[in-house]
Design a protein around this motif. Structure first.
Motif, PDB file in Angstrom:
ATOM      1  N   VAL A 107     -17.032 -15.303 -34.844  1.00 45.13           N
ATOM      2  CA  VAL A 107     -18.525 -15.643 -34.182  1.00 45.13           C
ATOM      3  C   VAL A 107     -19.386 -16.260 -35.254  1.00 45.13           C
ATOM      4  O   VAL A 107     -19.034 -15.846 -36.570  1.00 45.13           O
ATOM      5  N   LYS A 108     -20.169 -16.928 -34.883  1.00 46.28           N
ATOM      6  CA  LYS A 108     -21.471 -17.047 -35.885  1.00 46.28           C
ATOM      7  C   LYS A 108     -22.440 -15.835 -36.183  1.00 46.28           C
ATOM      8  O   LYS A 108     -22.773 -15.037 -35.489  1.00 46.28           O
ATOM      9  N   LEU A 109     -22.516 -15.911 -37.546  1.00 48.76           N
ATOM     10  CA  LEU A 109     -23.192 -14.648 -38.108  1.00 48.76           C
ATOM     11  C   LEU A 109     -24.583 -14.896 -38.709  1.00 48.76           C
ATOM     12  O   LEU A 109     -24.666 -16.212 -38.809  1.00 48.76           O
ATOM     13  N   PRO A 110     -25.352 -14.027 -38.766  1.00 44.55           N
ATOM     14  CA  PRO A 110     -26.673 -14.111 -39.299  1.00 44.55           C
ATOM     15  C   PRO A 110     -26.566 -14.856 -40.811  1.00 44.55           C
ATOM     16  O   PRO A 110     -25.564 -14.828 -41.325  1.00 44.55           O
ATOM     17  N   LYS A 111     -27.703 -15.566 -40.846  1.00 42.84           N
ATOM     18  CA  LYS A 111     -27.638 -16.494 -42.185  1.00 42.84           C
ATOM     19  C   LYS A 111     -27.220 -15.767 -43.442  1.00 42.84           C
ATOM     20  O   LYS A 111     -26.577 -16.308 -44.340  1.00 42.84           O
ATOM     21  N   ASP A 112     -27.558 -14.370 -43.729  1.00 49.94           N
ATOM     22  CA  ASP A 112     -27.356 -13.731 -44.941  1.00 49.94           C
ATOM     23  C   ASP A 112     -25.949 -12.953 -44.860  1.00 49.94           C
ATOM     24  O   ASP A 112     -25.679 -12.442 -45.902  1.00 49.94           O
ATOM     25  N   TRP A 113     -25.202 -13.028 -43.811  1.00 47.97           N
ATOM     26  CA  TRP A 113     -23.716 -12.637 -43.649  1.00 47.97           C
ATOM     27  C   TRP A 113     -22.921 -13.739 -43.876  1.00 47.97           C
ATOM     28  O   TRP A 113     -23.173 -14.831 -43.494  1.00 47.97           O
ATOM     29  N   LYS A 114     -21.587 -13.461 -44.177  1.00 45.50           N
ATOM     30  CA  LYS A 114     -20.547 -14.423 -44.342  1.00 45.50           C
ATOM     31  C   LYS A 114     -19.119 -13.651 -43.928  1.00 45.50           C
ATOM     32  O   LYS A 114     -19.014 -12.454 -44.117  1.00 45.50           O
ATOM     33  N   TRP A 115     -18.217 -14.623 -43.757  1.00 46.33           N
ATOM     34  CA  TRP A 115     -16.937 -14.207 -43.472  1.00 46.33           C
ATOM     35  C   TRP A 115     -16.277 -14.298 -44.789  1.00 46.33           C
ATOM     36  O   TRP A 115     -16.331 -15.377 -45.550  1.00 46.33           O
ATOM     37  N   VAL A 116     -15.348 -13.208 -45.321  1.00 46.03           N
ATOM     38  CA  VAL A 116     -14.676 -13.297 -46.401  1.00 46.03           C
ATOM     39  C   VAL A 116     -13.284 -12.768 -46.109  1.00 46.03           C
ATOM     40  O   VAL A 116     -13.087 -11.933 -45.150  1.00 46.03           O
ATOM     41  N   LYS A 117     -12.208 -13.428 -46.832  1.00 48.89           N
ATOM     42  CA  LYS A 117     -10.934 -12.809 -46.631  1.00 48.89           C
ATOM     43  C   LYS A 117     -10.802 -11.628 -47.746  1.00 48.89           C
ATOM     44  O   LYS A 117     -11.413 -11.385 -48.773  1.00 48.89           O
ATOM     45  N   LYS A 167      -4.630  -8.960 -46.679  1.00 53.21           N
ATOM     46  CA  LYS A 167      -5.296  -9.903 -47.730  1.00 53.21           C
ATOM     47  C   LYS A 167      -5.829 -11.086 -46.992  1.00 53.21           C
ATOM     48  O   LYS A 167      -7.172 -11.591 -47.560  1.00 53.21           O
ATOM     49  N   ASN A 168      -5.514 -11.442 -46.035  1.00 52.99           N
ATOM     50  CA  ASN A 168      -5.835 -12.461 -45.086  1.00 52.99           C
ATOM     51  C   ASN A 168      -6.759 -12.140 -43.971  1.00 52.99           C
ATOM     52  O   ASN A 168      -7.346 -12.885 -43.227  1.00 52.99           O
ATOM     53  N   PHE A 169      -7.184 -10.657 -44.119  1.00 53.93           N
ATOM     54  CA  PHE A 169      -7.783 -10.198 -42.924  1.00 53.93           C
ATOM     55  C   PHE A 169      -9.281 -10.764 -43.215  1.00 53.93           C
ATOM     56  O   PHE A 169     -10.002 -10.658 -44.488  1.00 53.93           O
ATOM     57  N   ASP A 170      -9.745 -11.294 -42.021  1.00 52.68           N
ATOM     58  CA  ASP A 170     -11.352 -11.948 -42.174  1.00 52.68           C
ATOM     59  C   ASP A 170     -12.222 -10.791 -41.780  1.00 52.68           C
ATOM     60  O   ASP A 170     -12.188 -10.185 -40.887  1.00 52.68           O
ATOM     61  N   SER A 171     -13.014 -10.461 -43.031  1.00 50.98           N
ATOM     62  CA  SER A 171     -13.949  -9.387 -42.922  1.00 50.98           C
ATOM     63  C   SER A 171     -15.167  -9.993 -42.686  1.00 50.98           C
ATOM     64  O   SER A 171     -15.437 -11.118 -43.428  1.00 50.98           O
ATOM     65  N   ILE A 172     -16.222  -9.282 -42.287  1.00 50.84           N
ATOM     66  CA  ILE A 172     -17.679  -9.647 -42.465  1.00 50.84           C
ATOM     67  C   ILE A 172     -18.655  -8.915 -43.452  1.00 50.84           C
ATOM     68  O   ILE A 172     -18.230  -7.670 -43.689  1.00 50.84           O
ATOM     69  N   LEU A 173     -19.090  -9.979 -44.275  1.00 49.31           N
ATOM     70  CA  LEU A 173     -19.839  -9.204 -45.206  1.00 49.31           C
ATOM     71  C   LEU A 173     -21.241  -9.499 -45.304  1.00 49.31           C
ATOM     72  O   LEU A 173     -21.743 -10.427 -45.492  1.00 49.31           O
TER      73      LEU A 173
END
Length: 191
Positions: free
Chosen positions: A5-15, A152-158
């Protein structure tokens, strides 16, 4: 991945594997010729971790200093996250000073260095979500294990750490309200 999903601008997706120092797993000392002992270095198994804590009074197996040194990759450090990847999937625990020294077996993934970017409780909530998604994909069947590669490949929200802490605080507040509601129902039933 299309499900992001689209995240707020100061959030990001990371493995998860890219956001941590290392993700590895433990080993079994008997495989390397060492025996379990009645005292010494704590050897954590899945049955010793419940509800985000190490149940130190449930530990029955210990290893020698020599076995602990030999199994360097599974020596636990403060801030490591344990995540059960075999048997009972998804038990998580952040390692605290009071649990150490300790070592663990291959049923646990050891997530090291996550505290640099994650509030550890926030990461634990995400890992619980990860398990729920895997169980859905398994279509209700038994899930025997999770590979280190999957983790390791789990897409986590940061999000920023302050936001993570606010989210954790709100979740814990809601859990507390649920627990109070359950207690009230139980009291009402007894009356």
């Amino acid at each position: 991945m299309s499900e992001k999903v689209k995240l707020p601008k100061d959030w990001k997706w990371v493995k998860l594997g890219e956001a941590c120092e290392r993700i590895t797993k433990g080993g079994t000392p008997t495989t390397y010729g060492f025996k379990f002992q009645n005292s010494g270095i704590k050897f954590l198994k899945i049955e010793n971790v419940k509800n985000g804590r190490v149940l130190t009074n449930s530990i029955k197996d210990y290893i020698s200093e020599e076995a602990h040194e030999y199994q360097k990759k599974s020596q636990l450090l403060v801030g490591d996250i344990l995540f059960s990847i075999a048997g009972t999937i998804g038990e998580t625990c952040a390692i605290k000073e009071e649990y150490l020294p300790a070592n663990t077996n291959q049923a646990f993934a050891i997530i090291r260095g996550a505290h640099e970017k994650f509030d550890l409780k926030f990461l634990q909530f995400q890992l619980e979500s990860f398990v729920a998604k895997i169980k859905i994909k398994a279509r209700g069947g038994a899930m025997n294990n999770v590979s280190l590669e999957d983790l390791k490949n789990f897409d986590s929200i940061l999000p920023p750490k302050s936001t993570q802490q606010a989210i954790v605080s709100k979740i814990e507040e809601l859990f507390s309200e649920i627990e109070k509601g359950i207690e009230s129902l139980f009291t009402a039933q007894q009356q």
